[in-house]
Write a protein that holds these residues in place. Structure first.
Motif, short mmCIF file in Angstrom:
data_model
loop_
_atom_site.label_atom_id
_atom_site.label_comp_id
_atom_site.label_asym_id
_atom_site.label_seq_id
_atom_site.Cartn_x
_atom_site.Cartn_y
_atom_site.Cartn_z
N LEU A 66 -13.71 10.60 -0.19
CA LEU A 66 -14.29 9.32 0.19
C LEU A 66 -13.27 8.61 1.07
N ASP A 67 -13.74 7.89 2.04
CA ASP A 67 -12.85 7.25 3.01
C ASP A 67 -12.76 5.75 2.72
N TYR A 68 -11.54 5.23 2.73
CA TYR A 68 -11.32 3.82 2.40
C TYR A 68 -10.36 3.16 3.39
N TYR A 69 -10.46 1.83 3.45
CA TYR A 69 -9.42 1.04 4.10
C TYR A 69 -8.19 1.04 3.20
N SER A 70 -7.04 0.74 3.79
CA SER A 70 -5.82 0.59 3.00
C SER A 70 -6.00 -0.58 2.04
N ILE A 71 -5.39 -0.47 0.87
CA ILE A 71 -5.49 -1.53 -0.14
C ILE A 71 -4.69 -2.74 0.30
N ASP A 72 -5.32 -3.88 0.34
CA ASP A 72 -4.68 -5.13 0.77
C ASP A 72 -4.99 -6.22 -0.25
N PRO A 73 -3.98 -6.69 -1.00
CA PRO A 73 -4.22 -7.69 -2.04
C PRO A 73 -4.83 -9.00 -1.54
N LYS A 74 -4.74 -9.28 -0.24
CA LYS A 74 -5.31 -10.53 0.25
C LYS A 74 -6.83 -10.57 0.10
N TYR A 75 -7.43 -9.38 -0.03
CA TYR A 75 -8.89 -9.31 -0.17
C TYR A 75 -9.35 -9.47 -1.62
N LYS A 76 -8.43 -9.75 -2.51
CA LYS A 76 -8.79 -10.13 -3.87
C LYS A 76 -8.73 -11.65 -3.93
N VAL A 77 -9.91 -12.28 -4.06
CA VAL A 77 -9.98 -13.73 -3.94
C VAL A 77 -10.58 -14.35 -5.20
N ARG A 78 -10.21 -15.58 -5.43
CA ARG A 78 -10.76 -16.36 -6.53
C ARG A 78 -11.83 -17.27 -5.96
N ALA A 79 -13.03 -17.22 -6.54
CA ALA A 79 -14.15 -17.98 -6.00
C ALA A 79 -14.67 -19.00 -7.01
#
Length: 206
Positions: A66-79
């Protein structure tokens, strides 16, 4: 969507929620990245080897990664969760032309790269746990680097009026691998203009 499809999704939701608990509980970036990688590996093994996988035997044989983007913690957000004023059942169009019923529950408001965003949180009509939500979205990567029909994230409310959204966990609907499956399309509220370069990319048979 068949009963079998619903059962498969239910199994994945339970597993995914367990992973989400682990991810949201850790502030260590190295541990966070490792957990994301483990979830991605679990997802691949499920599709490749599990008897309940949506893939046919031939499709399993052809699936190598499976193909993924690199893991970037900035995309973990609190809503912040803002209840929908007129909470009601809506019919989401499916990829096969049918519809599936979901409850319009809340809007998730969050900031990403200094911009404010709002996404609609849905609940399946038969969802028994009222803290579980379904997020279907599309963005500027859809149809280019990611699946044109959008991507999904399974969410669990983890605060009184708040929820964590981790786009690194965004995954493809089953119809991205097997066109015989019917998958809900994102509601118009969740068509984003920005490029969310996180999570799973489109599946391309090698």
């Amino acid at each position: 969507m068949t009963t079998r499809n619903i059962l498969i999704i239910g199994i994945l939701v339970v597993i995914g929620l367990a992973v989400m608990y682990t991810l949201t509980a850790s502030d260590n970036e190295e541990v966070y990245v490792e957990n994301i990688q483990k979830e991605r590996e679990r997802q691949f093994k499920y599709l490749k080897f599990n008897i309940d996988s949506p893939l046919t035997a031939d499709q399993k044989r052809d699936l190598n990664k499976l193909d993924y983007y690199s893991i970037d913690p900035k995309y973990k957000v609190r809503a912040r969760m803002v209840p929908v004023e007129d909470r009601k059942m809506v019919e989401l169009p499916m990829t096969d032309g049918t519809v599936e019923k979901y409850l319009k529950h809340s809007f998730a408001e969050f900031e990403l790269d200094g911009q404010k965003h709002m996404l609609l949180l849905l609940q399946a009509a038969k969802e028994s746990d009222k803290r579980n939500f379904f997020l279907a979205f599309a963005d500027a990567t859809s149809g280019i680097d990611t699946y044109g029909g959008g991507r999904y994230i399974n969410l669990r409310q983890d605060g009184k009026n708040s929820i964590t959204i981790d786009f690194n966990l965004a995954y493809n609907p089953y119809c991205a691998y097997n066109p015989d499956f019917a998958c809900p399309l994102p509601p118009k509220e969740n068509i984003m203009e920005i490029a969310l370069e996180a999570g799973e990319k489109d599946y391309k048979k090698e």
